[in-house]
Design a protein around this motif. Structure first.
Motif, PDB file in Angstrom:
ATOM      1  N   SER A  55      -2.864  -3.123  -8.001  1.00  8.08           N
ATOM      2  CA  SER A  55      -4.290  -2.782  -8.056  1.00  8.08           C
ATOM      3  C   SER A  55      -4.738  -2.059  -6.800  1.00  8.08           C
ATOM      4  N   ASN A  56      -3.868  -2.051  -5.778  1.00  8.54           N
ATOM      5  CA  ASN A  56      -4.217  -1.343  -4.549  1.00  8.54           C
ATOM      6  C   ASN A  56      -2.950  -1.158  -3.708  1.00  8.54           C
ATOM      7  N   SER A 171      -0.456   0.003   5.685  1.00  5.57           N
ATOM      8  CA  SER A 171      -1.840  -0.324   5.329  1.00  5.57           C
ATOM      9  C   SER A 171      -2.836   0.561   6.074  1.00  5.57           C
ATOM     10  N   GLU A 201      -6.609   5.711   0.930  1.00  5.90           N
ATOM     11  CA  GLU A 201      -7.651   4.693   0.758  1.00  5.90           C
ATOM     12  C   GLU A 201      -8.679   4.780   1.881  1.00  5.90           C
ATOM     13  N   LEU A 252      -1.703   3.344  -7.679  1.00  7.67           N
ATOM     14  CA  LEU A 252      -2.402   2.554  -6.671  1.00  7.67           C
ATOM     15  C   LEU A 252      -3.916   2.588  -6.845  1.00  7.67           C
ATOM     16  N   CYS A 253      -4.357   3.121  -7.983  1.00  9.18           N
ATOM     17  CA  CYS A 253      -5.777   3.112  -8.341  1.00  9.18           C
ATOM     18  C   CYS A 253      -6.646   3.931  -7.396  1.00  9.18           C
ATOM     19  N   VAL A 254      -6.043   4.943  -6.749  1.00  6.17           N
ATOM     20  CA  VAL A 254      -6.831   5.908  -5.982  1.00  6.17           C
ATOM     21  C   VAL A 254      -7.657   6.749  -6.953  1.00  6.17           C
TER      22      VAL A 254
END
Length: 337
Positions: A55-56, A171, A201, A252-254
């Motif tokens: 989800s990320n 990260s 992100e 990665l839901c970007v």
């Protein structure tokens, strides 16, 4: 193979954003675990693949670092890399600039030499086997300290003539580029090229920091740059290469859907965007699959795909003569279509 897939596979191209640890296929994970006597928390290849539902970015990183545990020997790193080079050659990659994360390995007791010597031997085999040139980009893990990054740069000293660039990954949120400004200045002084993940992100400000504080030669990802019109203009004016990774962005839901991917908007705005696979074992496709998937989703024509391939070669760190030869190879291919 469809006409589009055949065209894409034939396009001579460079891959500029590829994490070699992110090419660890589930089958390799089991193979390396068995030969090194490493226990892994999965019962089957299918169970590993089922875990690739993120989800990320952090969800992905957790399993990525767990997978890296099976990499123990020089042979492991060689086998991992040559498997990637074989796939890349089939995808029309004529030049690859691969990232590796030494801290992922040295922090668990694997010698820096073990990692890099395995990669170097695979590079030599890929050039002999496929005529593929390649370069190494040594990445710092941004969730670790500046001190750790300096220590890694010192460890790399004996091999700096075989490392082309440094990068910054892991990260992004909460770890701005400015945290590593002094390390980047030190690397620049040693003659290394500079790249950094920014604007995946993290906010547009992270891209500004990468440009102004790190003075990078290339931006990895950079999607969120489009939120800032002044930043977008700056990137276009500088002809700053962006190493975009469509299937990674989706996984990665970007982005919510490949139909919403901004790759053609980037090109329309004059950005030097490229297509890459990032961590293909985890994100569902190597570089040709990224080209084909985003082409179908966004309706990209062959001219746009050729522009993306051309951008990849122009944005590479090849010497100018070698770059010109690779670009001529691309133009020859296009003339035959």
């Amino acid at each position: 193979m469809s006409d589009l897939a055949a065209y894409v596979a034939g396009l001579p191209k460079a891959e500029l954003h590829l994490h070699i640890e992110g090419t660890l296929e589930p089958e390799q994970m089991f193979e390396f675990a068995k030969r090194n006597g490493v226990a892994i928390p999965y019962a089957s290849v299918e169970e590993v693949r089922a875990a690739y539902n993120f989800s990320n970015l952090q969800d992905f990183l957790d399993i990525y670092y767990a997978g890296a545990e099976v990499l123990r020997t020089q042979q492991d790193f060689h086998d991992l890399a040559i498997a990637y080079f074989d796939r890349a050659a089939a995808d029309g990659v004529v030049h690859a600039e691969i990232m590796f994360d030494p801290q992922t390995h040295t922090d668990r007791g694997i010698a820096f030499a073990t990692v890099i010597e395995g990669l170097l031997s695979a590079q030599a085999e890929a050039e002999s086997k496929h005529g593929m040139t390649s370069r190494l980009i040594m990445c710092f893990l941004r969730h670790l300290s500046e001190e750790d990054a300096f220590a890694t740069l010192a460890q790399a000293e004996p091999w700096l003539d075989r490392i082309t660039a440094i990068g910054l990954d892991s990260s992004e949120i909460g770890h701005p580029p400015e945290k590593f400004a002094r390390v980047y200045a030190a690397a620049r002084a040693k003659g290394l090229k500079l790249v950094a993940h920014a604007g995946e992100e993290g906010p547009p400000d992270y891209v500004w920091q990468a440009l102004d504080l790190l003075e990078v030669d290339r931006i990895d990802h950079g999607n969120r740059s489009l939120e800032d019109a002044a930043l977008t203009r700056q990137l276009a004016e500088q002809s700053m290469t962006l190493t975009v990774c469509p299937l990674s962005n989706l996984k990665l839901c970007v982005i919510g859907d490949l139909a919403d991917h901004p790759i053609d908007r980037m090109l329309d705005l004059g950005l030097s965007a490229t297509i890459n696979s990032d961590d293909p074992a985890y994100f569902g496709g190597y570089v040709a699959e990224n080209y084909s998937a985003v082409a179908e989703a966004r309706g990209l024509d062959r001219a746009a795909l050729a522009t993306l391939a051309r951008n990849s070669l122009e944005g590479s760190f090849l010497p100018e003569g070698d770059k010109a030869a690779r670009l001529a190879q691309l133009e020859d291919y296009l003339a035959q279509q």
